[in-house]
Motif scaffolding. Structure first.
Motif, PDB file in Angstrom:
ATOM      1  N   LEU A 295      -2.058 -60.329  27.038  1.00 27.30           N
ATOM      2  CA  LEU A 295      -1.940 -59.665  28.337  1.00 27.30           C
ATOM      3  C   LEU A 295      -1.612 -60.657  29.447  1.00 27.30           C
ATOM      4  CD1 LEU A 295      -4.955 -57.182  28.107  1.00 27.30           C
ATOM      5  CD2 LEU A 295      -2.528 -56.694  27.704  1.00 27.30           C
ATOM      6  N   ALA A 296      -2.188 -61.848  29.370  1.00 28.24           N
ATOM      7  CA  ALA A 296      -1.963 -62.842  30.426  1.00 28.24           C
ATOM      8  C   ALA A 296      -0.512 -63.306  30.468  1.00 28.24           C
ATOM      9  CB  ALA A 296      -2.889 -64.040  30.226  1.00 28.24           C
ATOM     10  N   GLY A 297       0.128 -63.357  29.306  1.00 26.62           N
ATOM     11  CA  GLY A 297       1.501 -63.850  29.258  1.00 26.62           C
ATOM     12  C   GLY A 297       2.550 -62.766  29.149  1.00 26.62           C
ATOM     13  N   TRP A 298       2.154 -61.522  29.440  1.00 20.87           N
ATOM     14  CA  TRP A 298       3.085 -60.402  29.223  1.00 20.87           C
ATOM     15  C   TRP A 298       4.233 -60.427  30.236  1.00 20.87           C
ATOM     16  CZ3 TRP A 298       3.450 -57.876  24.961  1.00 20.87           C
ATOM     17  CH2 TRP A 298       4.299 -56.778  24.900  1.00 20.87           C
ATOM     18  N   PRO A 299       5.489 -60.256  29.790  1.00 19.18           N
ATOM     19  CA  PRO A 299       6.625 -60.268  30.720  1.00 19.18           C
ATOM     20  C   PRO A 299       6.619 -59.064  31.657  1.00 19.18           C
ATOM     21  CG  PRO A 299       7.337 -59.725  28.487  1.00 19.18           C
ATOM     22  CD  PRO A 299       5.913 -60.131  28.381  1.00 19.18           C
ATOM     23  N   GLU A 300       7.040 -59.290  32.889  1.00 15.14           N
ATOM     24  CA  GLU A 300       6.982 -58.250  33.921  1.00 15.14           C
ATOM     25  C   GLU A 300       7.994 -57.131  33.687  1.00 15.14           C
ATOM     26  OE1 GLU A 300       7.479 -60.093  37.689  1.00 15.14           O
ATOM     27  OE2 GLU A 300       5.571 -61.184  37.614  1.00 15.14           O
ATOM     28  N   ASP A 301       9.029 -57.392  32.891  1.00 11.62           N
ATOM     29  CA  ASP A 301      10.093 -56.400  32.726  1.00 11.62           C
ATOM     30  C   ASP A 301       9.976 -55.598  31.432  1.00 11.62           C
ATOM     31  OD1 ASP A 301      10.650 -58.465  30.983  1.00 11.62           O
ATOM     32  OD2 ASP A 301      12.808 -58.461  31.366  1.00 11.62           O
ATOM     33  N   ARG A 302       8.830 -55.694  30.741  1.00 11.89           N
ATOM     34  CA  ARG A 302       8.700 -55.010  29.448  1.00 11.89           C
ATOM     35  C   ARG A 302       7.515 -54.049  29.473  1.00 11.89           C
ATOM     36  NH1 ARG A 302      10.917 -55.808  24.526  1.00 11.89           N
ATOM     37  NH2 ARG A 302      11.920 -57.691  25.345  1.00 11.89           N
ATOM     38  N   ALA A 303       7.789 -52.774  29.246  1.00 12.37           N
ATOM     39  CA  ALA A 303       6.722 -51.777  29.174  1.00 12.37           C
ATOM     40  C   ALA A 303       5.864 -52.020  27.937  1.00 12.37           C
ATOM     41  CB  ALA A 303       7.322 -50.378  29.116  1.00 12.37           C
ATOM     42  N   LEU A 304       4.552 -51.832  28.099  1.00  7.30           N
ATOM     43  CA  LEU A 304       3.613 -51.998  26.993  1.00  7.30           C
ATOM     44  C   LEU A 304       2.974 -50.642  26.710  1.00  7.30           C
ATOM     45  CD1 LEU A 304       2.089 -53.842  25.025  1.00  7.30           C
ATOM     46  CD2 LEU A 304       0.428 -54.287  26.855  1.00  7.30           C
ATOM     47  N   PHE A 305       3.487 -49.964  25.693  1.00 11.14           N
ATOM     48  CA  PHE A 305       2.959 -48.658  25.319  1.00 11.14           C
ATOM     49  C   PHE A 305       1.706 -48.860  24.473  1.00 11.14           C
ATOM     50  CE2 PHE A 305       7.525 -47.700  25.935  1.00 11.14           C
ATOM     51  CZ  PHE A 305       7.387 -46.767  26.955  1.00 11.14           C
ATOM     52  N   PHE A 306       0.581 -48.422  25.011  1.00  8.11           N
ATOM     53  CA  PHE A 306      -0.727 -48.636  24.412  1.00  8.11           C
ATOM     54  C   PHE A 306      -1.163 -47.370  23.690  1.00  8.11           C
ATOM     55  CE2 PHE A 306      -5.468 -48.525  25.681  1.00  8.11           C
ATOM     56  CZ  PHE A 306      -5.860 -48.945  24.425  1.00  8.11           C
ATOM     57  N   ALA A 307      -1.162 -47.425  22.356  1.00  5.77           N
ATOM     58  CA  ALA A 307      -1.594 -46.275  21.563  1.00  5.77           C
ATOM     59  C   ALA A 307      -3.116 -46.191  21.621  1.00  5.77           C
ATOM     60  CB  ALA A 307      -1.098 -46.417  20.119  1.00  5.77           C
ATOM     61  N   ASP A 308      -3.609 -45.364  22.525  1.00 10.58           N
ATOM     62  CA  ASP A 308      -5.041 -45.282  22.813  1.00 10.58           C
ATOM     63  C   ASP A 308      -5.612 -44.015  22.196  1.00 10.58           C
ATOM     64  OD1 ASP A 308      -7.581 -45.343  23.844  1.00 10.58           O
ATOM     65  OD2 ASP A 308      -6.975 -45.492  25.946  1.00 10.58           O
ATOM     66  N   GLU A 309      -6.601 -44.192  21.314  1.00 12.58           N
ATOM     67  CA  GLU A 309      -7.206 -43.019  20.676  1.00 12.58           C
ATOM     68  C   GLU A 309      -7.949 -42.143  21.672  1.00 12.58           C
ATOM     69  OE1 GLU A 309     -10.070 -46.463  19.503  1.00 12.58           O
ATOM     70  OE2 GLU A 309      -7.951 -46.187  20.018  1.00 12.58           O
ATOM     71  N   ASN A 310      -8.216 -42.666  22.863  1.00  8.04           N
ATOM     72  CA  ASN A 310      -8.859 -41.865  23.909  1.00  8.04           C
ATOM     73  C   ASN A 310      -7.873 -41.016  24.700  1.00  8.04           C
ATOM     74  OD1 ASN A 310     -11.236 -42.951  23.105  1.00  8.04           O
ATOM     75  ND2 ASN A 310     -11.728 -43.980  25.021  1.00  8.04           N
ATOM     76  N   GLY A 311      -6.584 -41.164  24.393  1.00  5.27           N
ATOM     77  CA  GLY A 311      -5.601 -40.297  25.022  1.00  5.27           C
ATOM     78  C   GLY A 311      -4.712 -41.008  26.018  1.00  5.27           C
ATOM     79  N   GLY A 312      -3.662 -40.317  26.409  1.00  6.40           N
ATOM     80  CA  GLY A 312      -2.695 -40.840  27.357  1.00  6.40           C
ATOM     81  C   GLY A 312      -1.514 -39.901  27.436  1.00  6.40           C
ATOM     82  N   GLU A 313      -0.411 -40.390  27.959  1.00  2.88           N
ATOM     83  CA  GLU A 313       0.807 -39.586  28.056  1.00  2.88           C
ATOM     84  C   GLU A 313       1.351 -39.347  26.652  1.00  2.88           C
ATOM     85  OE1 GLU A 313       5.169 -39.939  30.348  1.00  2.88           O
ATOM     86  OE2 GLU A 313       3.765 -41.619  30.323  1.00  2.88           O
ATOM     87  N   PRO A 314       1.863 -38.151  26.357  1.00  3.80           N
ATOM     88  CA  PRO A 314       2.461 -37.928  25.043  1.00  3.80           C
ATOM     89  C   PRO A 314       3.534 -38.983  24.745  1.00  3.80           C
ATOM     90  CG  PRO A 314       2.233 -35.860  26.195  1.00  3.80           C
ATOM     91  CD  PRO A 314       1.887 -36.932  27.191  1.00  3.80           C
ATOM     92  N   ALA A 315       3.473 -39.560  23.547  1.00  4.17           N
ATOM     93  CA  ALA A 315       4.356 -40.675  23.220  1.00  4.17           C
ATOM     94  C   ALA A 315       5.826 -40.324  23.396  1.00  4.17           C
ATOM     95  CB  ALA A 315       4.091 -41.123  21.785  1.00  4.17           C
ATOM     96  N   ALA A 316       6.232 -39.161  22.925  1.00  6.55           N
ATOM     97  CA  ALA A 316       7.644 -38.784  23.018  1.00  6.55           C
ATOM     98  C   ALA A 316       8.109 -38.725  24.473  1.00  6.55           C
ATOM     99  CB  ALA A 316       7.868 -37.442  22.339  1.00  6.55           C
ATOM    100  N   GLN A 317       7.266 -38.210  25.326  1.00  6.42           N
ATOM    101  CA  GLN A 317       7.598 -38.099  26.754  1.00  6.42           C
ATOM    102  C   GLN A 317       7.709 -39.489  27.379  1.00  6.42           C
ATOM    103  OE1 GLN A 317       5.295 -35.115  29.008  1.00  6.42           O
ATOM    104  NE2 GLN A 317       4.905 -36.710  30.541  1.00  6.42           N
ATOM    105  N   ALA A 318       6.779 -40.372  27.057  1.00  6.31           N
ATOM    106  CA  ALA A 318       6.791 -41.723  27.624  1.00  6.31           C
ATOM    107  C   ALA A 318       7.999 -42.513  27.122  1.00  6.31           C
ATOM    108  CB  ALA A 318       5.502 -42.443  27.256  1.00  6.31           C
TER     109      ALA A 318
END
Length: 248
Positions: free
Chosen positions: A162-185
């Motif tokens: 996380l500390a070295g993550w590039p600013e121009d790259r989305a990080l899709f987090f597969a969270d078992e607690n839920g989030g935006e539907p993957a296909a939509q994101a």
């Protein structure tokens, strides 16, 4: 009149090599690949093999010599340039060996550009034999007639990732607690650099989940109403991204 034999023969063995290939180049193949060609495939001088270098593409070559410990081939012609690879990284938490092997194999088949293994607090493993892992991805690419290999890195801890993550790259987090539907994101970010983050057998703990969700590039997603095992989540997410935003 007999039919003209196919060139190159469909039965020709396929191998990735470390050399950067070019027409007329003589390449000496040693070690396990040489054993495979000489003892398993029983190639002889004049036989055709297919070589890939992960740089220029796929080449046809003719065997010029078969020794006890090596096989020498001469590069004949370029068959295909190195394939274009979608700009997608996979960041899977380490799993038990056989399950992580499956991720390595299927991520290669599906076409991810980079595999960045991850160490989290609930990982049952904290080490990866990188040489063995690269052998798995290489074999998967050879079997699927790919001309490109995924970049494969040493495992890193979540906080370092996380500390070295590039600013121009989305990080899709597969969270078992839920989030935006993957296909939509995935559809909303089509064409942009992306990565998929999946967890270990025991899932992320609360502190890790909070740290990921707080990251400015993180986008929590859900892979549906069912809880998926770590290897299933990684493969399913990759397949969905390729179908929506990749090269399918």
């Amino acid at each position: 009149m007999p039919a003209t034999p196919a060139w190159p023969p469909k039965s020709a063995p396929r191998l990735f090599v470390a050399d950067v290939l070019s027409a007329g180049l003589a390449v000496r193949i040693e070690g396990n690949p040489a054993h495979y060609l000489a003892r398993v495939m029983r190639v002889a001088p004049g036989d055709v093999v297919i070589l890939c270098d992960d740089v220029t593409g796929e080449w046809a070559a003719r065997v010029s010599d078969v020794g006890k410990r090596d096989v020498v081939v001469e590069i004949a012609e370029l068959l295909r340039p190195r394939e274009a690879v979608p700009d997608l990284w996979l960041c899977p938490a380490l799993l038990k060996k056989d399950r992580f092997d499956l991720i390595l194999e299927k991520a290669t088949e599906l076409g991810t550009a980079r595999i960045q293994p991850l160490i989290t607090r609930r990982c049952v493993a904290d080490k990866l034999n990188l040489e063995r892992a690269r052998a798995i991805t290489t074999e998967a690419a050879e079997q699927c007639a790919r001309t490109a290999l995924p970049e494969l890195n040493e495992p890193v801890k979540l906080d370092a990732l996380l500390a070295g993550w590039p600013e121009d790259r989305a990080l899709f987090f597969a969270d078992e607690n839920g989030g935006e539907p993957a296909a939509q994101a995935f559809a909303a970010s089509k064409g942009s650099p992306a990565a998929i983050l999946t967890g270990p057998e025991g899932g992320f703990d609360d502190a890790e989940r909070a740290a990921i969700r707080a990251h400015p590039q993180a986008r929590p997603i859900t892979l549906g109403p069912r809880i998926l095992r770590g290897e299933t989540a990684a493969i399913a997410a990759l397949a969905a991204w390729m179908a929506i935003s990749g090269d399918w």
